[in-house]
Motif scaffolding. Structure first.
Motif, PDB file in Angstrom:
ATOM      1  N   VAL A  13       0.846  -1.191   0.000  1.00  0.00           N
ATOM      2  CA  VAL A  13       0.000   0.000   0.000  1.00  0.00           C
ATOM      3  C   VAL A  13       0.882   1.241   0.000  1.00  0.00           C
ATOM      4  CG1 VAL A  13      -1.773   1.280   1.261  1.00  0.00           C
ATOM      5  CG2 VAL A  13      -1.851  -1.227   1.203  1.00  0.00           C
ATOM      6  N   ILE A  14       0.660   2.110  -0.973  1.00  0.00           N
ATOM      7  CA  ILE A  14       1.333   3.402  -1.020  1.00  0.00           C
ATOM      8  C   ILE A  14       0.263   4.476  -1.155  1.00  0.00           C
ATOM      9  CG2 ILE A  14       3.435   2.422  -2.007  1.00  0.00           C
ATOM     10  CD1 ILE A  14       2.572   3.466  -4.734  1.00  0.00           C
ATOM     11  N   THR A  15       0.679   5.737  -1.210  1.00  0.00           N
ATOM     12  CA  THR A  15      -0.286   6.835  -1.261  1.00  0.00           C
ATOM     13  C   THR A  15      -1.225   6.713  -2.459  1.00  0.00           C
ATOM     14  OG1 THR A  15       1.313   8.293  -0.178  1.00  0.00           O
ATOM     15  CG2 THR A  15      -0.531   9.340  -1.314  1.00  0.00           C
ATOM     16  N   ALA A  16      -0.721   6.258  -3.574  1.00  0.00           N
ATOM     17  CA  ALA A  16      -1.529   6.185  -4.803  1.00  0.00           C
ATOM     18  C   ALA A  16      -2.487   5.003  -4.813  1.00  0.00           C
ATOM     19  CB  ALA A  16      -0.616   6.120  -6.024  1.00  0.00           C
ATOM     20  N   GLY A  17      -2.295   4.045  -3.909  1.00  0.00           N
ATOM     21  CA  GLY A  17      -3.179   2.883  -3.889  1.00  0.00           C
ATOM     22  C   GLY A  17      -2.433   1.613  -3.540  1.00  0.00           C
ATOM     23  N   ALA A  18      -2.855   0.495  -4.126  1.00  0.00           N
ATOM     24  CA  ALA A  18      -2.300  -0.813  -3.820  1.00  0.00           C
ATOM     25  C   ALA A  18      -1.569  -1.379  -5.032  1.00  0.00           C
ATOM     26  CB  ALA A  18      -3.409  -1.776  -3.387  1.00  0.00           C
ATOM     27  N   VAL A  19      -0.424  -2.002  -4.774  1.00  0.00           N
ATOM     28  CA  VAL A  19       0.374  -2.650  -5.812  1.00  0.00           C
ATOM     29  C   VAL A  19       0.306  -4.151  -5.581  1.00  0.00           C
ATOM     30  CG1 VAL A  19       2.659  -2.899  -6.838  1.00  0.00           C
ATOM     31  CG2 VAL A  19       1.917  -0.668  -5.950  1.00  0.00           C
ATOM     32  N   ASP A  20      -0.163  -4.903  -6.579  1.00  0.00           N
ATOM     33  CA  ASP A  20      -0.256  -6.356  -6.468  1.00  0.00           C
ATOM     34  C   ASP A  20       1.145  -6.964  -6.502  1.00  0.00           C
ATOM     35  OD1 ASP A  20      -0.511  -9.199  -7.768  1.00  0.00           O
ATOM     36  OD2 ASP A  20      -2.504  -8.724  -6.953  1.00  0.00           O
ATOM     37  N   ASP A  48      12.355  -3.049  -1.457  1.00  0.00           N
ATOM     38  CA  ASP A  48      13.141  -1.809  -1.343  1.00  0.00           C
ATOM     39  C   ASP A  48      13.439  -1.191  -2.707  1.00  0.00           C
ATOM     40  OD1 ASP A  48      13.182  -1.831   1.391  1.00  0.00           O
ATOM     41  OD2 ASP A  48      15.155  -2.776   1.571  1.00  0.00           O
ATOM     42  N   GLY A  49      13.569  -2.032  -3.751  1.00  0.00           N
ATOM     43  CA  GLY A  49      13.879  -1.493  -5.069  1.00  0.00           C
ATOM     44  C   GLY A  49      12.815  -1.761  -6.105  1.00  0.00           C
ATOM     45  N   ALA A  50      11.632  -2.187  -5.658  1.00  0.00           N
ATOM     46  CA  ALA A  50      10.584  -2.589  -6.603  1.00  0.00           C
ATOM     47  C   ALA A  50       9.955  -1.387  -7.302  1.00  0.00           C
ATOM     48  CB  ALA A  50       9.506  -3.378  -5.859  1.00  0.00           C
ATOM     49  N   ASP A  51       9.513  -1.627  -8.511  1.00  0.00           N
ATOM     50  CA  ASP A  51       8.754  -0.630  -9.260  1.00  0.00           C
ATOM     51  C   ASP A  51       7.306  -0.685  -8.781  1.00  0.00           C
ATOM     52  OD1 ASP A  51       7.464   1.019 -11.028  1.00  0.00           O
ATOM     53  OD2 ASP A  51       7.961  -0.147 -12.833  1.00  0.00           O
ATOM     54  N   LEU A  52       6.871   0.366  -8.096  1.00  0.00           N
ATOM     55  CA  LEU A  52       5.523   0.407  -7.530  1.00  0.00           C
ATOM     56  C   LEU A  52       4.630   1.392  -8.282  1.00  0.00           C
ATOM     57  CD1 LEU A  52       6.450   0.387  -3.721  1.00  0.00           C
ATOM     58  CD2 LEU A  52       6.049  -1.563  -5.244  1.00  0.00           C
ATOM     59  N   SER A  53       4.926   1.614  -9.546  1.00  0.00           N
ATOM     60  CA  SER A  53       4.196   2.622 -10.314  1.00  0.00           C
ATOM     61  C   SER A  53       2.804   2.160 -10.739  1.00  0.00           C
ATOM     62  CB  SER A  53       5.006   3.009 -11.563  1.00  0.00           C
ATOM     63  OG  SER A  53       5.243   1.879 -12.383  1.00  0.00           O
ATOM     64  N   ASP A  54       2.525   0.859 -10.599  1.00  0.00           N
ATOM     65  CA  ASP A  54       1.222   0.349 -11.046  1.00  0.00           C
ATOM     66  C   ASP A  54       0.182   0.329  -9.924  1.00  0.00           C
ATOM     67  OD1 ASP A  54       2.080  -0.028 -13.626  1.00  0.00           O
ATOM     68  OD2 ASP A  54       2.695  -2.105 -13.304  1.00  0.00           O
ATOM     69  N   ALA A  55       0.338   1.202  -8.958  1.00  0.00           N
ATOM     70  CA  ALA A  55      -0.627   1.253  -7.857  1.00  0.00           C
ATOM     71  C   ALA A  55      -2.010   1.641  -8.362  1.00  0.00           C
ATOM     72  CB  ALA A  55      -0.170   2.252  -6.795  1.00  0.00           C
ATOM     73  N   GLU A  56      -3.027   1.004  -7.797  1.00  0.00           N
ATOM     74  CA  GLU A  56      -4.408   1.283  -8.169  1.00  0.00           C
ATOM     75  C   GLU A  56      -5.238   1.595  -6.931  1.00  0.00           C
ATOM     76  OE1 GLU A  56      -5.883  -2.055 -10.263  1.00  0.00           O
ATOM     77  OE2 GLU A  56      -4.534  -1.816 -11.987  1.00  0.00           O
ATOM     78  N   PRO A  57      -6.209   2.500  -7.047  1.00  0.00           N
ATOM     79  CA  PRO A  57      -7.116   2.746  -5.914  1.00  0.00           C
ATOM     80  C   PRO A  57      -7.837   1.455  -5.531  1.00  0.00           C
ATOM     81  CG  PRO A  57      -7.387   4.412  -7.623  1.00  0.00           C
ATOM     82  CD  PRO A  57      -6.530   3.327  -8.212  1.00  0.00           C
ATOM     83  N   PHE A  58      -8.215   1.356  -4.248  1.00  0.00           N
ATOM     84  CA  PHE A  58      -8.875   0.137  -3.797  1.00  0.00           C
ATOM     85  C   PHE A  58      -9.961   0.458  -2.790  1.00  0.00           C
ATOM     86  CE2 PHE A  58      -5.337   0.857  -0.910  1.00  0.00           C
ATOM     87  CZ  PHE A  58      -5.870   0.593   0.347  1.00  0.00           C
ATOM     88  N   ASP A  59     -10.846  -0.498  -2.592  1.00  0.00           N
ATOM     89  CA  ASP A  59     -11.946  -0.374  -1.644  1.00  0.00           C
ATOM     90  C   ASP A  59     -11.492  -0.889  -0.280  1.00  0.00           C
ATOM     91  OD1 ASP A  59     -14.267  -0.432  -0.179  1.00  0.00           O
ATOM     92  OD2 ASP A  59     -15.408  -1.653  -1.588  1.00  0.00           O
ATOM     93  N   PRO A  60     -11.422  -0.042   0.752  1.00  0.00           N
ATOM     94  CA  PRO A  60     -10.980  -0.499   2.070  1.00  0.00           C
ATOM     95  C   PRO A  60     -11.833  -1.633   2.635  1.00  0.00           C
ATOM     96  CG  PRO A  60     -11.046   1.899   1.988  1.00  0.00           C
ATOM     97  CD  PRO A  60     -11.703   1.408   0.738  1.00  0.00           C
ATOM     98  N   ALA A  61     -13.063  -1.772   2.163  1.00  0.00           N
ATOM     99  CA  ALA A  61     -13.925  -2.854   2.648  1.00  0.00           C
ATOM    100  C   ALA A  61     -13.378  -4.225   2.274  1.00  0.00           C
ATOM    101  CB  ALA A  61     -15.338  -2.692   2.096  1.00  0.00           C
TER     102      ALA A  61
END
Length: 283
Positions: A13-20, A48-61
């Motif tokens: 989980v990052i600010t932009a959303g969730a990265v699978d 630590d070095g992963a590309d996390l640019s594919d973050a997507e918004p998600f439903d906290p539920a």
């Protein structure tokens, strides 16, 4: 770093959303949230070095327990001084240890079903997940074995807990839905001081518990050291570290959870649980 169980899949989980994680790692790590703890050091190095640019918004539920199938669950009673006082009990010299059964674990926004006219009580707690197995670990090095921390509720059906000639702690605290945990796991390096985390619990907007984890009788490092001297702590193990004062059964008159209420549990720097209370299905 924050990792989570999003609908049964491991994510960062990052600010932009969730990265699978499975997709981002090209299959190096599976989607199973529990499996990551067996490879915790390798996972940290990759993340630590992963590309996390594919973050997507998600439903906290959709957030489920970050350690859904822990090999062992340890729970600690009477680990805050004022809670021991409100319970009318002496301060323990050693941890009071029981367990919760894994079938009670549920998500950060999941409903908590309570029996009609029941005695379900709230207990906000800091939860700890082991990342690196621990055996005979000193308190000075205990945090090195922790994958991360989460917010938890040790919901307790008091009538079952204290029924009979001897207490039934584990059964009374393991009804379905009686172990909300989440919303995600926060690694200790994200926290300015993991031994001083402010926590609050509110019921329908009324603050019922408020303290800091620095008020623990036996802090997290001492608990890990004490437990690991007796038995091995395994990757993915879950530790409920005790609740502060303010439980419903200690109030005058006692108060218990009722359908229609909302229980909100928050630990600063970690996150928040928001659990609606509903009526349990008749047996």
């Amino acid at each position: 770093m924050k990792i989570a169980n999003l609908g049964g899949r491991l994510v960062i989980v990052i600010t932009a959303g969730a990265v699978d994680v499975e997709r981002a790692s090209g299959g190096r790590f599976t989607a199973d949230p529990q499996a990551v703890y067996e490879r915790w050091t390798a996972f940290q190095q990759w993340a630590d070095g992963a590309d996390l640019s594919d973050a997507e918004p998600f439903d906290p539920a959709l957030l489920l327990p970050p350690a859904p199938r822990p090999p062992q669950i340890f729970a600690i009673g009477l680990n805050y001084r004022q809670h021991a006082a409100e319970s009318g009990l002496d301060l323990p010299s050693d941890p009071l240890v029981f367990t919760k059964f894994a079938s009670c674990l549920t998500g950060a926004h999941s409903s908590i079903p309570v029996p009609p006219d029941g005695t379900a009580d709230w207990e906000i707690e800091l939860a700890v997940v082991i990342g690196i197995g621990a055996r005979n670990v000193s308190a000075d090095h205990a945090w090195e074995h922790v994958a991360g921390v989460a917010v938890a509720q040790d919901i307790s059906e008091r009538a079952i807990q204290f029924r009979g000639p001897a207490p039934q702690y584990s059964l009374g605290k393991s009804l379905p839905g009686y172990g909300p945990i989440g919303p995600w796991l926060v690694t200790p390096d994200e926290l300015p001081n993991p031994d001083d985390l402010h926590m609050t619990c509110t019921l329908n907007g009324e603050e019922v518990q408020k303290t800091s984890t620095k008020d623990m009788i036996l802090p997290v490092p001492q608990l890990i050291s004490w437990l690991s001297a007796l038995l091995p702590l395994l990757p993915g193990d879950l530790l409920f570290t005790g609740t502060p004062a303010g439980i419903g059964s200690a109030m005058n008159p006692p108060r218990f959870l009722e359908p229609g209420q909302t229980l909100i549990s928050r630990i600063d720097g970690v996150g928040e649980l928001r659990n609606p209370i509903v009526a349990a299905d008749p047996a």
